[in-house]
Design an enzyme around this catalytic site. Sequence first.
Site, PDB file in Angstrom:
ATOM      1  N   ASP A 165      -8.865 -23.672 -46.914  1.00  0.00           N
ATOM      2  CA  ASP A 165      -7.446 -23.390 -46.684  1.00  0.00           C
ATOM      3  C   ASP A 165      -6.764 -23.215 -48.036  1.00  0.00           C
ATOM      4  O   ASP A 165      -6.871 -24.089 -48.901  1.00  0.00           O
ATOM      5  CB  ASP A 165      -6.840 -24.578 -45.918  1.00  0.00           C
ATOM      6  CG  ASP A 165      -5.450 -24.291 -45.389  1.00  0.00           C
ATOM      7  OD1 ASP A 165      -4.982 -23.150 -45.523  1.00  0.00           O
ATOM      8  OD2 ASP A 165      -4.826 -25.223 -44.844  1.00  0.00           O
ATOM      9  N   ASP A 169      -5.009 -17.013 -45.035  1.00  0.00           N
ATOM     10  CA  ASP A 169      -5.173 -18.156 -45.935  1.00  0.00           C
ATOM     11  C   ASP A 169      -6.200 -19.180 -45.462  1.00  0.00           C
ATOM     12  O   ASP A 169      -6.239 -20.293 -45.982  1.00  0.00           O
ATOM     13  CB  ASP A 169      -3.821 -18.842 -46.155  1.00  0.00           C
ATOM     14  CG  ASP A 169      -3.216 -19.379 -44.871  1.00  0.00           C
ATOM     15  OD1 ASP A 169      -3.717 -19.022 -43.783  1.00  0.00           O
ATOM     16  OD2 ASP A 169      -2.237 -20.142 -44.944  1.00  0.00           O
ATOM     17  N   GLU A 170      -7.053 -18.832 -44.501  1.00  0.00           N
ATOM     18  CA  GLU A 170      -8.065 -19.817 -44.081  1.00  0.00           C
ATOM     19  C   GLU A 170      -9.293 -19.163 -43.460  1.00  0.00           C
ATOM     20  O   GLU A 170      -9.229 -18.067 -42.909  1.00  0.00           O
ATOM     21  CB  GLU A 170      -7.463 -20.851 -43.117  1.00  0.00           C
ATOM     22  CG  GLU A 170      -6.981 -20.301 -41.816  1.00  0.00           C
ATOM     23  CD  GLU A 170      -6.564 -21.399 -40.839  1.00  0.00           C
ATOM     24  OE1 GLU A 170      -7.271 -22.436 -40.737  1.00  0.00           O
ATOM     25  OE2 GLU A 170      -5.538 -21.209 -40.161  1.00  0.00           O
TER      26      GLU A 170
END
Length: 364
Positions: free
Chosen positions: A10, A111-112
């Site tokens: 993350d 973002d992950e």
Amino acid sequence: METRIVFHIDFDYFYAQCEEIRSPELKSKPVCVCVFSDRGGDSGAIATANYTARKYGAKSGIPIVFAKKRLEERKDAVFLPVDFDYYSEMSEKAMKIMEEFSDVFEYVGRDEAYLDVTKRTEGDFHKASHLAQQIKNSIREKTKLSCSIGISPNKLISKIASDFQKPDGLTIVSPEKVEGFLESLKIRDIPGIGKKTEQRFTEMNLETIGDVKRLDVFTLNKEFGRKSGTYIYNAVRGIDDELVKEREPSIQHGKIVTLKKDSKDYEFLLENTLELCKEVHEIIQKKNQMFKSVGISFVQSDLSNKTKSKMLRNPTMSLEELEKTVEQLLREALENQTATIRRLGVKVSELSESQGQRDITSYF
């Protein structure tokens, strides 16, 4: 049988971190990246805030007006509009690095991501720790981004763990440590547990995962329904058999056309834009995807670029919604337009599957 090893990676305060990388002078300042609404002024919400801004209570989801009030004493506070094109570029670079280190790579969002690394670590958590550090170093070296990594035998625990030591964290939960790791955490720390569910547990005088673990599956099913009750029963015990599924980033779909003539005439440009909308819509229909962000782009006669985008309230795959949004963006982009336009593009991003697993909160 080898112990499964799953990473959840993350990126810390992703949009704001990207802005700090682009403009290093922002690092010491409170930075809020904002989704401005079309009502003008400070209407809109905070998409991401850096940790300096968070200390003052400015955080994701709150209205921009509230964030400015909380940051009143910081005259150096910076409020920036979202730049999805730039964030997508940064994300793509980082995702490619992660994919190289994985056995199975599952893209979740800008973002992950999840990585199954069981084979390359031979089920050894010590080797997994070294691999995670390699990934962090490689991402930092090539993109300057920092990320937090959770390592465990499954996706559920890894996701919780990645949030444990932010920013730039690395948390390892080997099988024998799962029970102790979860015991004192708040029930809200379980992915998919919303406010209503947490409130119901509070009414039952249950606050931690350890507290909820005392309930049997029949009680949970009676209280929350069979599907959600079973999920909670397993989750508080750290049980999650869901596999990491091969899924690469499909960050955006777009079409661009070179116009028959350079122009800044609204009707002419709209006609071409609506044609592009149909082509983009065909792509998302075939892929069975929804979009939440719509953008248009110009290459002007002087070869300079101009872009405009809008985040929708909810994901959709509606052609009508796409056309309506693009029409609005085109009108706004052409205000005070002096240069003629040579090339015109339409794109959709913030993609998700239109059918598939629903968040547990859908059932509450």
